[in-house]
Design a protein around this motif. Structure first.
Motif, PDB file in Angstrom:
ATOM      1  N   ALA A 110     -37.079  35.353  10.252  1.00 14.24           N
ATOM      2  CA  ALA A 110     -36.318  34.793  11.327  1.00 14.24           C
ATOM      3  C   ALA A 110     -34.751  34.507  11.005  1.00 14.24           C
ATOM      4  O   ALA A 110     -33.733  34.641  11.774  1.00 14.24           O
ATOM      5  N   ASP A 111     -34.522  34.180   9.534  1.00 15.93           N
ATOM      6  CA  ASP A 111     -33.268  33.794   9.045  1.00 15.93           C
ATOM      7  C   ASP A 111     -32.312  35.226   9.048  1.00 15.93           C
ATOM      8  O   ASP A 111     -31.008  35.186   8.531  1.00 15.93           O
ATOM      9  N   MET A 112     -33.087  36.288   9.000  1.00 13.35           N
ATOM     10  CA  MET A 112     -32.452  37.592   8.952  1.00 13.35           C
ATOM     11  C   MET A 112     -31.463  38.056  10.396  1.00 13.35           C
ATOM     12  O   MET A 112     -30.996  38.945  10.265  1.00 13.35           O
ATOM     13  N   ALA A 113     -31.841  37.249  11.165  1.00 15.84           N
ATOM     14  CA  ALA A 113     -30.934  37.465  12.642  1.00 15.84           C
ATOM     15  C   ALA A 113     -30.301  36.135  13.059  1.00 15.84           C
ATOM     16  O   ALA A 113     -31.131  35.127  13.356  1.00 15.84           O
ATOM     17  N   ASN A 114     -29.114  36.084  13.361  1.00 22.54           N
ATOM     18  CA  ASN A 114     -28.578  34.920  13.880  1.00 22.54           C
ATOM     19  C   ASN A 114     -27.536  35.206  15.156  1.00 22.54           C
ATOM     20  O   ASN A 114     -27.369  36.639  15.344  1.00 22.54           O
ATOM     21  N   THR A 115     -27.214  34.457  15.763  1.00 22.00           N
ATOM     22  CA  THR A 115     -26.454  35.004  17.204  1.00 22.00           C
ATOM     23  C   THR A 115     -25.374  35.482  17.059  1.00 22.00           C
ATOM     24  O   THR A 115     -24.785  36.281  17.800  1.00 22.00           O
ATOM     25  N   PHE A 116     -24.649  34.809  15.914  1.00 18.53           N
ATOM     26  CA  PHE A 116     -23.118  35.484  15.551  1.00 18.53           C
ATOM     27  C   PHE A 116     -23.291  37.096  15.414  1.00 18.53           C
ATOM     28  O   PHE A 116     -22.695  38.048  15.893  1.00 18.53           O
ATOM     29  N   GLN A 117     -24.373  37.598  14.412  1.00 19.18           N
ATOM     30  CA  GLN A 117     -24.570  38.860  14.233  1.00 19.18           C
ATOM     31  C   GLN A 117     -25.073  39.630  15.617  1.00 19.18           C
ATOM     32  O   GLN A 117     -24.910  40.830  15.969  1.00 19.18           O
ATOM     33  N   LEU A 118     -26.093  38.969  16.319  1.00 16.81           N
ATOM     34  CA  LEU A 118     -26.656  39.571  17.478  1.00 16.81           C
ATOM     35  C   LEU A 118     -25.536  39.924  18.564  1.00 16.81           C
ATOM     36  O   LEU A 118     -25.351  40.714  19.415  1.00 16.81           O
ATOM     37  N   THR A 119     -24.773  38.680  19.043  1.00 17.94           N
ATOM     38  CA  THR A 119     -23.341  38.927  19.794  1.00 17.94           C
ATOM     39  C   THR A 119     -22.564  39.933  19.543  1.00 17.94           C
ATOM     40  O   THR A 119     -22.342  40.843  20.242  1.00 17.94           O
ATOM     41  N   LEU A 176     -33.934  49.973  24.090  1.00 22.50           N
ATOM     42  CA  LEU A 176     -34.600  48.723  23.767  1.00 22.50           C
ATOM     43  C   LEU A 176     -33.787  48.288  22.489  1.00 22.50           C
ATOM     44  O   LEU A 176     -33.752  49.143  21.516  1.00 22.50           O
ATOM     45  N   LEU A 177     -33.574  46.926  22.437  1.00 25.20           N
ATOM     46  CA  LEU A 177     -33.044  46.531  20.973  1.00 25.20           C
ATOM     47  C   LEU A 177     -34.098  45.581  20.603  1.00 25.20           C
ATOM     48  O   LEU A 177     -34.424  44.554  21.219  1.00 25.20           O
ATOM     49  N   PHE A 178     -34.865  45.809  19.314  1.00 30.74           N
ATOM     50  CA  PHE A 178     -36.042  45.163  18.864  1.00 30.74           C
ATOM     51  C   PHE A 178     -35.759  44.466  17.538  1.00 30.74           C
ATOM     52  O   PHE A 178     -35.217  45.082  16.555  1.00 30.74           O
ATOM     53  N   LEU A 179     -35.872  43.142  17.499  1.00 36.22           N
ATOM     54  CA  LEU A 179     -35.462  42.397  16.309  1.00 36.22           C
ATOM     55  C   LEU A 179     -36.005  41.102  16.236  1.00 36.22           C
ATOM     56  O   LEU A 179     -37.081  40.927  17.225  1.00 36.22           O
ATOM     57  N   PRO A 180     -36.456  40.664  15.001  1.00 33.20           N
ATOM     58  CA  PRO A 180     -35.925  41.057  13.647  1.00 33.20           C
ATOM     59  C   PRO A 180     -36.588  41.893  12.830  1.00 33.20           C
ATOM     60  O   PRO A 180     -36.116  42.544  11.864  1.00 33.20           O
ATOM     61  N   ASP A 181     -37.987  42.147  13.066  1.00 31.01           N
ATOM     62  CA  ASP A 181     -38.595  43.048  12.129  1.00 31.01           C
ATOM     63  C   ASP A 181     -38.733  44.165  12.403  1.00 31.01           C
ATOM     64  O   ASP A 181     -39.360  44.917  13.621  1.00 31.01           O
ATOM     65  N   GLN A 182     -37.997  45.286  11.654  1.00 26.32           N
ATOM     66  CA  GLN A 182     -38.054  46.547  11.841  1.00 26.32           C
ATOM     67  C   GLN A 182     -39.420  47.221  11.696  1.00 26.32           C
ATOM     68  O   GLN A 182     -39.547  48.208  12.445  1.00 26.32           O
ATOM     69  N   HIS A 183     -40.350  46.606  10.811  1.00 25.51           N
ATOM     70  CA  HIS A 183     -41.487  47.447  10.552  1.00 25.51           C
ATOM     71  C   HIS A 183     -42.482  47.292  11.949  1.00 25.51           C
ATOM     72  O   HIS A 183     -43.074  48.230  12.321  1.00 25.51           O
ATOM     73  N   LEU A 184     -42.443  46.256  12.511  1.00 24.79           N
ATOM     74  CA  LEU A 184     -43.296  46.109  13.536  1.00 24.79           C
ATOM     75  C   LEU A 184     -42.869  46.708  14.679  1.00 24.79           C
ATOM     76  O   LEU A 184     -43.615  47.483  15.536  1.00 24.79           O
ATOM     77  N   GLY A 185     -41.306  46.786  15.088  1.00 28.63           N
ATOM     78  CA  GLY A 185     -40.795  47.599  15.885  1.00 28.63           C
ATOM     79  C   GLY A 185     -41.125  49.124  15.714  1.00 28.63           C
ATOM     80  O   GLY A 185     -41.347  49.677  16.515  1.00 28.63           O
ATOM     81  N   ARG A 186     -40.949  49.389  14.652  1.00 29.68           N
ATOM     82  CA  ARG A 186     -41.173  50.792  14.201  1.00 29.68           C
ATOM     83  C   ARG A 186     -42.550  51.310  14.447  1.00 29.68           C
ATOM     84  O   ARG A 186     -43.063  52.252  15.165  1.00 29.68           O
ATOM     85  N   VAL A 217     -31.450  58.107  20.974  1.00 26.19           N
ATOM     86  CA  VAL A 217     -32.107  56.806  20.475  1.00 26.19           C
ATOM     87  C   VAL A 217     -32.789  55.984  21.995  1.00 26.19           C
ATOM     88  O   VAL A 217     -32.044  55.660  22.666  1.00 26.19           O
ATOM     89  N   ARG A 218     -34.205  55.544  21.624  1.00 25.88           N
ATOM     90  CA  ARG A 218     -34.701  54.700  22.589  1.00 25.88           C
ATOM     91  C   ARG A 218     -34.848  53.194  22.390  1.00 25.88           C
ATOM     92  O   ARG A 218     -34.979  52.503  22.948  1.00 25.88           O
ATOM     93  N   VAL A 219     -35.408  53.451  20.879  1.00 20.84           N
ATOM     94  CA  VAL A 219     -35.498  52.196  20.329  1.00 20.84           C
ATOM     95  C   VAL A 219     -34.564  51.876  19.172  1.00 20.84           C
ATOM     96  O   VAL A 219     -34.718  52.512  18.422  1.00 20.84           O
ATOM     97  N   ILE A 220     -33.854  50.841  18.911  1.00 18.52           N
ATOM     98  CA  ILE A 220     -33.016  50.441  17.921  1.00 18.52           C
ATOM     99  C   ILE A 220     -33.734  48.984  17.299  1.00 18.52           C
ATOM    100  O   ILE A 220     -33.866  48.192  17.831  1.00 18.52           O
ATOM    101  N   LEU A 221     -33.810  49.253  16.108  1.00 19.55           N
ATOM    102  CA  LEU A 221     -34.744  48.322  15.266  1.00 19.55           C
ATOM    103  C   LEU A 221     -33.523  47.394  14.493  1.00 19.55           C
ATOM    104  O   LEU A 221     -32.459  48.014  13.911  1.00 19.55           O
ATOM    105  N   TRP A 222     -33.811  46.205  14.467  1.00 23.67           N
ATOM    106  CA  TRP A 222     -32.880  45.271  13.490  1.00 23.67           C
ATOM    107  C   TRP A 222     -33.426  45.529  12.118  1.00 23.67           C
ATOM    108  O   TRP A 222     -34.700  45.744  11.909  1.00 23.67           O
ATOM    109  N   ASP A 223     -32.677  45.411  11.153  1.00 23.17           N
ATOM    110  CA  ASP A 223     -33.212  45.652   9.744  1.00 23.17           C
ATOM    111  C   ASP A 223     -34.022  44.615   9.098  1.00 23.17           C
ATOM    112  O   ASP A 223     -33.587  44.229   7.856  1.00 23.17           O
ATOM    113  N   GLY A 224     -34.410  43.502   9.836  1.00 22.11           N
ATOM    114  CA  GLY A 224     -35.361  42.568   9.089  1.00 22.11           C
ATOM    115  C   GLY A 224     -36.603  42.785   8.648  1.00 22.11           C
ATOM    116  O   GLY A 224     -37.066  44.039   8.872  1.00 22.11           O
ATOM    117  N   TYR A 225     -37.320  42.138   7.804  1.00 17.91           N
ATOM    118  CA  TYR A 225     -38.689  42.332   7.437  1.00 17.91           C
ATOM    119  C   TYR A 225     -39.366  41.048   6.981  1.00 17.91           C
ATOM    120  O   TYR A 225     -38.631  40.156   6.853  1.00 17.91           O
TER     121      TYR A 225
END
Length: 365
Positions: A110-119, A176-186, A217-225
């Motif tokens: 959860a800490d791998m995504a904050n609103t500053f980065q997301l904005t 889609l933008l899928f965050l923060p877990d890249q593995h679940l998204g992929r 690209v149809r699904v963009i993954l955040w690089d969290g894990y």
């Protein structure tokens, strides 16, 4: 102020010098004293010393549903991590308090995504791909991230309902933008038939999109894990298969795609529990998820051989901050009519986060 904090810390540290049996008795006595006014819930990854007291146990989806349906208890002691307690506060009424025994029990994912980065990411992606993009956040995210997603017509998912909800979202938006877990998204995207070339990775540090074919690209993954599920690898699976060719491997979808592909089954926490429950007697199954849960399942299903995929893997360190001393301290505080560590989400954040959570709960029916 500093002196007061040191005294409070010193007083709490005494709980680690107490007889655990005395703490257990006090916790049960406090629960009995509060009766229906108190509800204690626990995530499956909790240690047995805490799990034993829970009135309800579950994965993230079940605990969210319990929070949404509960109208009785005035105090909800949440044995989980911070984002889960935030979700419970959002879904319960103003007359209810959600108490987290240790506010430092967070989530590295959860800490791998904050609103500053997301904005910033959202501004760049909508400029590149226009506004036909929908944000989706895993429930393992902060209330602020959920609020951003809710304000942009997005939705929350859990590992239990990710495929169903992502399939719905792919019909609603071009990307889609899928965050923060890249593995679940992929893993979810691939399971739904999305081609690897249609999956990109948003690199938060570089603020760039990594993709083989950016225009496709149809699904963009955040690089969290998840730090727990990162500990499983294909070599561990291969070694177990060499030792027992008949072994079955089941892993959580927060594991890497390579691990998921090498396993026999993949499933959420609830799915893993149901799989082991339904497995034939004398079957041998290795499980790739938090070892607190796997150890509990080993003890529960002794008619089957249940192995740790990685017996040396660390359980969730942050989840384990909720321990017997913290729980005993919390219950003592409540008995003394002190508030304890109440988790409160602001009204505006709650409003928009609830939009995304309500969409999830509606689609999960």
């Amino acid at each position: 102020m500093i002196l007061t904090d040191l005294k409070a810390k010193s007083a709490f540290n005494q709980y680690y010098d107490e007889n655990p049996e005395a703490q257990i008795q006090r916790i049960y006595a406090a629960k009995a004293a509060f009766g229906d006014d108190l509800l204690m819930v626990a995530h499956h990854y909790q240690k047995d010393e805490v799990f034993q007291f829970a009135d309800a146990q579950g994965d993230s989806l079940k605990l969210a549903q319990i929070a949404a349906e509960n109208q009785r208890a005035k105090k909800i002691v949440f044995c989980g991590v911070h984002f889960m307690a935030e979700t419970a506060d959002i879904l319960t009424t103003d007359a209810q308090s959600v108490i987290l025994p240790d506010p430092m029990a967070g989530c590295s994912m959860a800490d791998m995504a904050n609103t500053f980065q997301l904005t910033q990411a959202w501004a760049q992606l909508t400029q590149q791909y226009d506004t036909d993009i929908l944000p989706i956040t895993y429930v393992n995210s902060t209330a602020a991230i959920k609020a951003f997603v809710g304000a942009h017509h997005g939705v929350v998912v859990t590992s239990s309902n990710a495929e169903k909800i992502v399939a719905w979202a792919l019909k609603k938006a071009k990307r889609l933008l899928f965050l923060p877990d890249q593995h679940l998204g992929r893993n979810t995207a691939l399971a739904l038939g999305i081609h690897p070339d249609e999956i990109g990775l948003w690199q938060t540090q570089q603020m760039t999109l990594q993709a083989a074919q950016p225009n496709q690209v149809r699904v963009i993954l955040w690089d969290g894990y998840c730090s727990v599920h990162q500990q499983f690898n294909v070599t561990q699976i291969q070694k177990l298969r060499q030792q027992d060719p008949l072994i079955k491997i089941i892993v959580h979808p927060e594991c890497s795609q390579e691990v998921v592909a090498a396993a026999d089954e993949v499933g959420s926490t609830a799915a893993i529990i149901n799989y082991l429950k339904a497995a034939p007697k004398n079957s041998h199954i290795a499980v790739g998820t938090d070892n607190n849960l796997v150890g509990r399942l080993k003890a529960q299903y002794q008619d089957k051989t249940i192995s740790f995929l990685n017996p040396y893997a660390c359980s969730c360190i942050l989840m384990n901050r909720i321990d017997l001393p913290h729980l005993a301290w919390t219950m003592d505080q409540l008995m003394a009519q002190e508030t304890g560590n109440v988790i409160t989400v602001s009204a505006e954040t709650s409003f928009w986060a609830k939009k995304a959570l309500d969409r999830m709960l509606q689609l999960s029916k």
